[in-house]
Design a protein around this motif. Structure first.
Motif, PDB file in Angstrom:
ATOM      1  N   TYR A  88       0.180 -15.073 -24.393  1.00 17.34           N
ATOM      2  CA  TYR A  88       0.781 -14.274 -23.328  1.00 17.34           C
ATOM      3  C   TYR A  88       1.171 -12.895 -23.857  1.00 17.34           C
ATOM      4  O   TYR A  88       0.879 -11.879 -23.233  1.00 17.34           O
ATOM      5  CB  TYR A  88       2.011 -14.988 -22.766  1.00 17.34           C
ATOM      6  CG  TYR A  88       2.570 -14.310 -21.543  1.00 17.34           C
ATOM      7  CD1 TYR A  88       2.212 -14.737 -20.274  1.00 17.34           C
ATOM      8  CD2 TYR A  88       3.444 -13.227 -21.658  1.00 17.34           C
ATOM      9  CE1 TYR A  88       2.712 -14.102 -19.143  1.00 17.34           C
ATOM     10  CE2 TYR A  88       3.946 -12.590 -20.537  1.00 17.34           C
ATOM     11  CZ  TYR A  88       3.583 -13.038 -19.290  1.00 17.34           C
ATOM     12  OH  TYR A  88       4.068 -12.402 -18.186  1.00 17.34           O
ATOM     13  N   PHE A  89       1.813 -12.848 -25.013  1.00 18.04           N
ATOM     14  CA  PHE A  89       2.232 -11.580 -25.589  1.00 18.04           C
ATOM     15  C   PHE A  89       1.031 -10.673 -25.845  1.00 18.04           C
ATOM     16  O   PHE A  89       1.036  -9.499 -25.472  1.00 18.04           O
ATOM     17  CB  PHE A  89       3.007 -11.803 -26.895  1.00 18.04           C
ATOM     18  CG  PHE A  89       3.311 -10.531 -27.625  1.00 18.04           C
ATOM     19  CD1 PHE A  89       4.313  -9.687 -27.173  1.00 18.04           C
ATOM     20  CD2 PHE A  89       2.584 -10.159 -28.742  1.00 18.04           C
ATOM     21  CE1 PHE A  89       4.599  -8.499 -27.835  1.00 18.04           C
ATOM     22  CE2 PHE A  89       2.864  -8.979 -29.412  1.00 18.04           C
ATOM     23  CZ  PHE A  89       3.869  -8.140 -28.961  1.00 18.04           C
ATOM     24  N   PHE A  90      -0.019 -11.212 -26.457  1.00 14.72           N
ATOM     25  CA  PHE A  90      -1.178 -10.380 -26.768  1.00 14.72           C
ATOM     26  C   PHE A  90      -1.895  -9.901 -25.512  1.00 14.72           C
ATOM     27  O   PHE A  90      -2.251  -8.729 -25.410  1.00 14.72           O
ATOM     28  CB  PHE A  90      -2.157 -11.116 -27.698  1.00 14.72           C
ATOM     29  CG  PHE A  90      -1.782 -10.991 -29.132  1.00 14.72           C
ATOM     30  CD1 PHE A  90      -2.068  -9.837 -29.848  1.00 14.72           C
ATOM     31  CD2 PHE A  90      -1.122 -12.017 -29.777  1.00 14.72           C
ATOM     32  CE1 PHE A  90      -1.704  -9.703 -31.175  1.00 14.72           C
ATOM     33  CE2 PHE A  90      -0.745 -11.907 -31.114  1.00 14.72           C
ATOM     34  CZ  PHE A  90      -1.038 -10.741 -31.805  1.00 14.72           C
ATOM     35  N   VAL A  91      -2.089 -10.776 -24.554  1.00 15.92           N
ATOM     36  CA  VAL A  91      -2.817 -10.378 -23.348  1.00 15.92           C
ATOM     37  C   VAL A  91      -1.943  -9.515 -22.435  1.00 15.92           C
ATOM     38  O   VAL A  91      -2.365  -8.449 -21.991  1.00 15.92           O
ATOM     39  CB  VAL A  91      -3.367 -11.607 -22.594  1.00 15.92           C
ATOM     40  CG1 VAL A  91      -3.977 -11.209 -21.256  1.00 15.92           C
ATOM     41  CG2 VAL A  91      -4.399 -12.331 -23.435  1.00 15.92           C
ATOM     42  N   HIS A  92      -0.731  -9.962 -22.148  1.00 17.98           N
ATOM     43  CA  HIS A  92       0.115  -9.247 -21.192  1.00 17.98           C
ATOM     44  C   HIS A  92       0.698  -7.960 -21.773  1.00 17.98           C
ATOM     45  O   HIS A  92       0.549  -6.885 -21.195  1.00 17.98           O
ATOM     46  CB  HIS A  92       1.240 -10.163 -20.698  1.00 17.98           C
ATOM     47  CG  HIS A  92       2.142  -9.512 -19.714  1.00 17.98           C
ATOM     48  ND1 HIS A  92       3.322  -8.917 -20.079  1.00 17.98           N
ATOM     49  CD2 HIS A  92       2.035  -9.346 -18.373  1.00 17.98           C
ATOM     50  CE1 HIS A  92       3.909  -8.418 -19.011  1.00 17.98           C
ATOM     51  NE2 HIS A  92       3.152  -8.671 -17.958  1.00 17.98           N
ATOM     52  N   ASP A  93       1.362  -8.058 -22.904  1.00 24.03           N
ATOM     53  CA  ASP A  93       2.088  -6.896 -23.417  1.00 24.03           C
ATOM     54  C   ASP A  93       1.201  -5.917 -24.179  1.00 24.03           C
ATOM     55  O   ASP A  93       1.413  -4.710 -24.093  1.00 24.03           O
ATOM     56  CB  ASP A  93       3.252  -7.353 -24.300  1.00 24.03           C
ATOM     57  CG  ASP A  93       4.377  -7.906 -23.452  1.00 24.03           C
ATOM     58  OD1 ASP A  93       5.307  -7.144 -23.177  1.00 24.03           O
ATOM     59  OD2 ASP A  93       4.305  -9.078 -23.056  1.00 24.03           O
ATOM     60  N   ILE A  94       0.232  -6.428 -24.903  1.00 27.16           N
ATOM     61  CA  ILE A  94      -0.616  -5.529 -25.695  1.00 27.16           C
ATOM     62  C   ILE A  94      -1.847  -5.090 -24.900  1.00 27.16           C
ATOM     63  O   ILE A  94      -2.093  -3.903 -24.736  1.00 27.16           O
ATOM     64  CB  ILE A  94      -1.019  -6.177 -27.033  1.00 27.16           C
ATOM     65  CG1 ILE A  94       0.236  -6.372 -27.893  1.00 27.16           C
ATOM     66  CG2 ILE A  94      -2.048  -5.308 -27.757  1.00 27.16           C
ATOM     67  CD1 ILE A  94      -0.014  -7.081 -29.207  1.00 27.16           C
ATOM     68  N   PHE A  95      -2.612  -6.031 -24.367  1.00 27.40           N
ATOM     69  CA  PHE A  95      -3.858  -5.681 -23.678  1.00 27.40           C
ATOM     70  C   PHE A  95      -3.610  -5.039 -22.307  1.00 27.40           C
ATOM     71  O   PHE A  95      -4.141  -3.977 -22.003  1.00 27.40           O
ATOM     72  CB  PHE A  95      -4.761  -6.903 -23.540  1.00 27.40           C
ATOM     73  CG  PHE A  95      -5.986  -6.645 -22.729  1.00 27.40           C
ATOM     74  CD1 PHE A  95      -6.981  -5.806 -23.204  1.00 27.40           C
ATOM     75  CD2 PHE A  95      -6.149  -7.218 -21.486  1.00 27.40           C
ATOM     76  CE1 PHE A  95      -8.116  -5.543 -22.445  1.00 27.40           C
ATOM     77  CE2 PHE A  95      -7.281  -6.967 -20.718  1.00 27.40           C
ATOM     78  CZ  PHE A  95      -8.262  -6.131 -21.210  1.00 27.40           C
ATOM     79  N   ILE A  96      -2.799  -5.674 -21.478  1.00 25.37           N
ATOM     80  CA  ILE A  96      -2.615  -5.180 -20.111  1.00 25.37           C
ATOM     81  C   ILE A  96      -1.668  -3.972 -20.063  1.00 25.37           C
ATOM     82  O   ILE A  96      -2.014  -2.930 -19.530  1.00 25.37           O
ATOM     83  CB  ILE A  96      -2.115  -6.298 -19.170  1.00 25.37           C
ATOM     84  CG1 ILE A  96      -3.198  -7.364 -19.006  1.00 25.37           C
ATOM     85  CG2 ILE A  96      -1.712  -5.728 -17.809  1.00 25.37           C
ATOM     86  CD1 ILE A  96      -2.770  -8.598 -18.244  1.00 25.37           C
ATOM     87  N   ILE A 100       1.632  -1.828 -27.286  1.00 26.09           N
ATOM     88  CA  ILE A 100       1.103  -1.419 -28.582  1.00 26.09           C
ATOM     89  C   ILE A 100      -0.294  -0.897 -28.270  1.00 26.09           C
ATOM     90  O   ILE A 100      -1.090  -1.584 -27.648  1.00 26.09           O
ATOM     91  CB  ILE A 100       1.058  -2.593 -29.583  1.00 26.09           C
ATOM     92  CG1 ILE A 100       2.471  -3.148 -29.808  1.00 26.09           C
ATOM     93  CG2 ILE A 100       0.430  -2.147 -30.897  1.00 26.09           C
ATOM     94  CD1 ILE A 100       2.503  -4.418 -30.639  1.00 26.09           C
ATOM     95  N   LYS A 101      -0.581   0.311 -28.643  1.00 26.73           N
ATOM     96  CA  LYS A 101      -1.791   1.002 -28.184  1.00 26.73           C
ATOM     97  C   LYS A 101      -3.050   0.555 -28.942  1.00 26.73           C
ATOM     98  O   LYS A 101      -3.652   1.303 -29.694  1.00 26.73           O
ATOM     99  CB  LYS A 101      -1.618   2.513 -28.324  1.00 26.73           C
ATOM    100  CG  LYS A 101      -0.396   3.052 -27.621  1.00 26.73           C
ATOM    101  CD  LYS A 101      -0.493   2.933 -26.132  1.00 26.73           C
ATOM    102  CE  LYS A 101       0.700   3.610 -25.481  1.00 26.73           C
ATOM    103  NZ  LYS A 101       1.029   3.090 -24.204  1.00 26.73           N
ATOM    104  N   ILE A 102      -3.421  -0.696 -28.712  1.00 24.22           N
ATOM    105  CA  ILE A 102      -4.684  -1.223 -29.236  1.00 24.22           C
ATOM    106  C   ILE A 102      -5.342  -2.016 -28.115  1.00 24.22           C
ATOM    107  O   ILE A 102      -4.743  -2.232 -27.073  1.00 24.22           O
ATOM    108  CB  ILE A 102      -4.488  -2.111 -30.493  1.00 24.22           C
ATOM    109  CG1 ILE A 102      -3.583  -3.308 -30.181  1.00 24.22           C
ATOM    110  CG2 ILE A 102      -3.941  -1.294 -31.652  1.00 24.22           C
ATOM    111  CD1 ILE A 102      -3.483  -4.310 -31.313  1.00 24.22           C
TER     112      ILE A 102
END
Length: 150
Positions: A88-96, A100-102
């Motif tokens: 959830y953290f990687f998809v929601h907060d980082i990707f969507i 974090i600008k990656i």
């Protein structure tokens, strides 16, 4: 059996997340989730980020009680919940949301569909009339958009 418990817990977290998002975050705890929709927060953190701590409590308790006498069933439930939280953290907060600008660019129809459904969810700045409360499984119409073009 333990790996199956982790996998099934991870999968079962999706309907639990949908339910919590729709009826808790857009319900009686809207006061914590609101700034995620209207961007009324200042700084890098939102009140909405408290949900990470709230949702970690069951996993922590399951890890604790599931590791007192070796690694037992509750431990693997906690592991499934934790892995879902990491996803959830990687998809929601980082990707969507790009906190974090990656992972800005992708050609993956699956990831593009998830991003589109989430943007549709965020077009509603009030707690009512929301849509697309899911996370990894979103309405099929969003997948059709990108899989048709690939």
């Amino acid at each position: 059996m333990n790996i199956l418990t982790v996998i099934l817990t991870f999968i079962f977290m999706e309907p639990i997340t949908w339910f919590i998002h729709k009826y808790v975050m857009h319900g009686f705890l809207w006061s914590l989730h609101k700034d995620h929709h209207d961007h009324s927060h200042e700084g890098a953190f939102e009140k909405n980020d408290y949900f990470f701590f709230i949702f970690s409590i069951p996993a922590i308790l399951l890890f604790y009680f599931g590791s007192r006498d070796g690694l037992t069933f509750p431990f693997f439930l906690g592991l499934g919940i934790t892995l879902y939280g990491i996803a959830y953290f990687f998809v929601h907060d980082i990707f969507i949301h790009q906190r974090i600008k990656i992972l800005r660019d992708t050609n993956s129809p699956y990831l593009l569909a998830i991003r589109r459904a989430h943007k549709q969810h965020h077009k509603h700045v009030q707690k009512e009339d929301g849509e697309c409360f899911g996370f990894l499984f979103v309405p099929i119409k969003y997948f059709k958009i990108y899989f048709k073009n690939s």
